[in-house]
Each structure stands twice: as structure tokens, then as C-alpha cells.
Design a protein around this motif. Sequence first.
Motif, PDB file in Angstrom:
ATOM      1  N   TRP A  59      32.115   1.166 -23.852  1.00  0.00           N
ATOM      2  CA  TRP A  59      30.970   2.057 -24.062  1.00  0.00           C
ATOM      3  C   TRP A  59      29.554   1.668 -24.240  1.00  0.00           C
ATOM      4  N   VAL A  60      29.289   0.560 -24.796  1.00  0.00           N
ATOM      5  CA  VAL A  60      27.940  -0.113 -25.073  1.00  0.00           C
ATOM      6  C   VAL A  60      27.439  -0.716 -23.621  1.00  0.00           C
ATOM      7  N   ALA A  61      28.499  -1.496 -22.965  1.00  0.00           N
ATOM      8  CA  ALA A  61      27.876  -1.987 -21.841  1.00  0.00           C
ATOM      9  C   ALA A  61      27.507  -0.853 -20.538  1.00  0.00           C
ATOM     10  N   VAL A  62      28.027   0.332 -20.824  1.00  0.00           N
ATOM     11  CA  VAL A  62      27.699   1.373 -19.915  1.00  0.00           C
ATOM     12  C   VAL A  62      26.661   2.391 -20.496  1.00  0.00           C
ATOM     13  N   ALA A  63      26.772   2.671 -21.701  1.00  0.00           N
ATOM     14  CA  ALA A  63      25.700   3.749 -22.191  1.00  0.00           C
ATOM     15  C   ALA A  63      24.303   3.133 -22.590  1.00  0.00           C
ATOM     16  N   VAL A  64      24.117   2.130 -23.012  1.00  0.00           N
ATOM     17  CA  VAL A  64      22.884   1.413 -23.354  1.00  0.00           C
ATOM     18  C   VAL A  64      22.185   1.107 -22.405  1.00  0.00           C
ATOM     19  N   PRO A  65      22.607   0.496 -21.245  1.00  0.00           N
ATOM     20  CA  PRO A  65      21.678   0.347 -20.011  1.00  0.00           C
ATOM     21  C   PRO A  65      21.392   1.798 -19.274  1.00  0.00           C
ATOM     22  N   LEU A  66      22.279   2.650 -19.183  1.00  0.00           N
ATOM     23  CA  LEU A  66      21.924   4.007 -18.666  1.00  0.00           C
ATOM     24  C   LEU A  66      20.952   4.600 -19.563  1.00  0.00           C
ATOM     25  N   VAL A  67      20.993   4.639 -20.832  1.00  0.00           N
ATOM     26  CA  VAL A  67      20.254   5.168 -21.562  1.00  0.00           C
ATOM     27  C   VAL A  67      18.542   4.752 -21.335  1.00  0.00           C
ATOM     28  N   ALA A  68      18.582   3.518 -21.585  1.00  0.00           N
ATOM     29  CA  ALA A  68      17.377   2.434 -21.423  1.00  0.00           C
ATOM     30  C   ALA A  68      16.772   2.987 -20.143  1.00  0.00           C
ATOM     31  N   TRP A  69      17.362   2.840 -19.081  1.00  0.00           N
ATOM     32  CA  TRP A  69      17.077   3.352 -17.617  1.00  0.00           C
ATOM     33  C   TRP A  69      16.373   4.685 -17.520  1.00  0.00           C
ATOM     34  N   VAL A  70      16.957   5.809 -18.219  1.00  0.00           N
ATOM     35  CA  VAL A  70      16.529   7.035 -18.249  1.00  0.00           C
ATOM     36  C   VAL A  70      15.365   7.114 -18.866  1.00  0.00           C
ATOM     37  N   LEU A  71      15.148   6.478 -19.989  1.00  0.00           N
ATOM     38  CA  LEU A  71      13.898   6.541 -21.040  1.00  0.00           C
ATOM     39  C   LEU A  71      12.745   5.805 -20.034  1.00  0.00           C
ATOM     40  N   ALA A  72      13.099   4.606 -19.423  1.00  0.00           N
ATOM     41  CA  ALA A  72      11.967   3.861 -18.481  1.00  0.00           C
ATOM     42  C   ALA A  72      11.811   4.968 -17.342  1.00  0.00           C
ATOM     43  N   GLU A  73      12.494   5.638 -16.805  1.00  0.00           N
ATOM     44  CA  GLU A  73      12.018   6.631 -15.606  1.00  0.00           C
ATOM     45  C   GLU A  73      11.198   7.548 -16.305  1.00  0.00           C
ATOM     46  N   VAL A  74      11.596   8.036 -17.578  1.00  0.00           N
ATOM     47  CA  VAL A  74      10.545   8.986 -18.122  1.00  0.00           C
ATOM     48  C   VAL A  74       9.215   8.385 -18.248  1.00  0.00           C
ATOM     49  N   ALA A  75       9.116   7.248 -18.896  1.00  0.00           N
ATOM     50  CA  ALA A  75       7.928   6.515 -19.234  1.00  0.00           C
ATOM     51  C   ALA A  75       7.193   6.548 -17.828  1.00  0.00           C
ATOM     52  N   LEU A  76       7.818   5.849 -16.767  1.00  0.00           N
ATOM     53  CA  LEU A  76       7.205   5.767 -15.448  1.00  0.00           C
ATOM     54  C   LEU A  76       6.646   6.975 -14.871  1.00  0.00           C
ATOM     55  N   LEU A  77       7.201   8.061 -15.019  1.00  0.00           N
ATOM     56  CA  LEU A  77       6.869   9.478 -14.649  1.00  0.00           C
ATOM     57  C   LEU A  77       5.601   9.980 -15.183  1.00  0.00           C
ATOM     58  N   ARG A  78       5.558   9.587 -16.626  1.00  0.00           N
ATOM     59  CA  ARG A  78       4.485  10.049 -17.358  1.00  0.00           C
ATOM     60  C   ARG A  78       3.326   9.120 -17.041  1.00  0.00           C
ATOM     61  N   THR A  79       3.256   8.031 -16.465  1.00  0.00           N
ATOM     62  CA  THR A  79       2.055   7.118 -15.998  1.00  0.00           C
ATOM     63  C   THR A  79       1.513   7.965 -14.860  1.00  0.00           C
ATOM     64  N   LEU A  80       2.416   8.406 -14.199  1.00  0.00           N
ATOM     65  CA  LEU A  80       1.810   8.962 -12.703  1.00  0.00           C
ATOM     66  C   LEU A  80       1.471  10.698 -12.819  1.00  0.00           C
ATOM     67  N   VAL A  81       1.996  11.144 -13.756  1.00  0.00           N
ATOM     68  CA  VAL A  81       1.408  12.828 -13.627  1.00  0.00           C
ATOM     69  C   VAL A  81       0.189  12.735 -14.717  1.00  0.00           C
ATOM     70  N   ARG A  82      -0.073  11.840 -15.471  1.00  0.00           N
ATOM     71  CA  ARG A  82      -1.120  12.093 -16.342  1.00  0.00           C
ATOM     72  C   ARG A  82      -2.553  12.026 -15.410  1.00  0.00           C
TER      73      ARG A  82
END
Length: 279
Positions: free
Chosen positions: A161-184
Motif C-alpha cells: 500500500w505504501v509503495a503504491v499510494a505514496v508515489p501516486l499521491v505525490a504525483w497527483v500533487l505535483a501535477e496540481v502544482a505544475l498546472l497552477r504554474t501555467l494557469v496563473r
Amino acid sequence: MGRLIAVVLFIAVLVPGVLLARAWALAADRRAVAAAAVGFTTPTPEGLAVLGRQAQHGRRVRRLGLVLGVAGIGGSIALFGEASVFLWLPALVLGLLLGVVLAEATRPRPRWRTSSPSRRPRQSELISLVLLWSMRAVVAAELTTAVLTWQRGDLPDSVGWVAVAVPLVAWVLAEVALLRTLVRPLPAEGADVPVDEALRTWTAHLVTAAVSVLALLPLGVLLLTAGIDLGDRVTQGIDLLPVALVAGGFAGLAAGLALAVFLVTWLKPVRVDDRALTT
């Protein structure tokens, strides 16, 4: 002949890790250029306030990541008992990296007047697309490897669960951060544009590096373990799969550790340095 083929394969699998480390070294030059541009301008009072607020937010959320790491140590003790002594450092690093990504994904919106009509940067202006897509590829490889290893029963449920959930959550957060850098939109004041560009560049590189480390290190461990396990089998002829897995594991660990060194030096916030104007 078989040994020669194995050595050549081992070296070939290590090459992508070396190239990735080289690409991140070039990314450090891009960040240096963005920081130097800030030094050649005099930001407005609003721009200086944005820099202070962003730096304070980053420190606070990264402290939360430290708390998450300590909580992870406590959870590992509860789950694994004495065996958890080997998990203390990974749990702490895990929490710190999650704190870095969460800090960038939740940065407050700058309080300055935006350009009219709205102008926005392109992704390639902030970070190399090679690094961005390599992060996504590494995350996909780590998730696939973890799921396959988990399904074969080689990973306990708690570790799986840790090996799957943690990288997946971190990747989703990273995509959110990258999207915010583009739409602002870009700021209206020209003196604040280098500051805004530096902040976006910092965010893009920090989240990409943090998620890459979060994926590379467990991927390296999983590949290395699988290669060692397959190497114990008795087979006829030459079996290159264990060699490829071990080489891939070493490459993942080496690239992850090298990138972690870059990441530690990149946590300093964007600063206004007027030395460039006086020299």
C-alpha cells in the motif's frame, strides 16, 4: 562470452540514470539564470511581500512533512516492531519529500495586479520537458513494478500500500502544482515578472525532483530485490533478466540519490539580491 554480454547489458542499463543526472545538472543552470534575473531588477513592494509570504509558507508546510515523517516512524514501529529500525530513515525521507510537494501544490496566489490581457508562460519555459516526462515515466514504472510484485506475494500488504499510494499521491500533487504554474497570469508590473518567473521555476523543479526521488528510490529497491531473487534460480544457458534487473535497481538508486542532493540545495527560497545592480 556470456559474462561479456552480461557486463555490456549492465552498463547499458546504467546509461539512462547517468543521462538523467546530467539533465538535472543542466536544470540547475536554468534555476541559476532565473535567480540572477531577480537580482537585476528592483521588485515592487507587492513583489517583495509575495517573496516573503511564499518563503514562509514553504517552511511551514515542510515542517508538516517532518511531522508526517515522524508519524511514519511511529506507524512502522507499530506494524513491524524491532524490524522497523531499518525503516526509520525511509519513513522520515518520505515525509519530508511529501512536505516539499505539498508546499508547492498549496502555495498562496500572489497578491499583485495581473496583466491585462492575461499572459501565461509555456511549460517548456519553466522546466525541461525531458525532466517532466521522465518523472511521469518513472512514476508509471514504479507503480507497475510495485503492483506486479505485490500481486506475486513478494510484498506484504502494508508495504504494498505504501509503495503504491505514496508515489501516486505525490504525483497527483505535483501535477496540481505544475498546472497552477501555467494557469496563473503574469504580473502587470514588469519589475515583478522575473520574480514570478523564478517562483514558477522553483515550483516546477521542486515538485518534479521530489516526485522523481519518491519514485526512483523504491523502484530501485524493488528491481534490485527482484534481480537478486531471480539470480538464485538454476537455469539452463544465459539468463540476462536478473542482470538487467540488478543494473536497473542500481541505476534507480544512484539516480535517486544524486537527485536528492540537488533537491536539498534547491530548498532555499527565491531571494532578492541587489549585488548584480552594484557590480
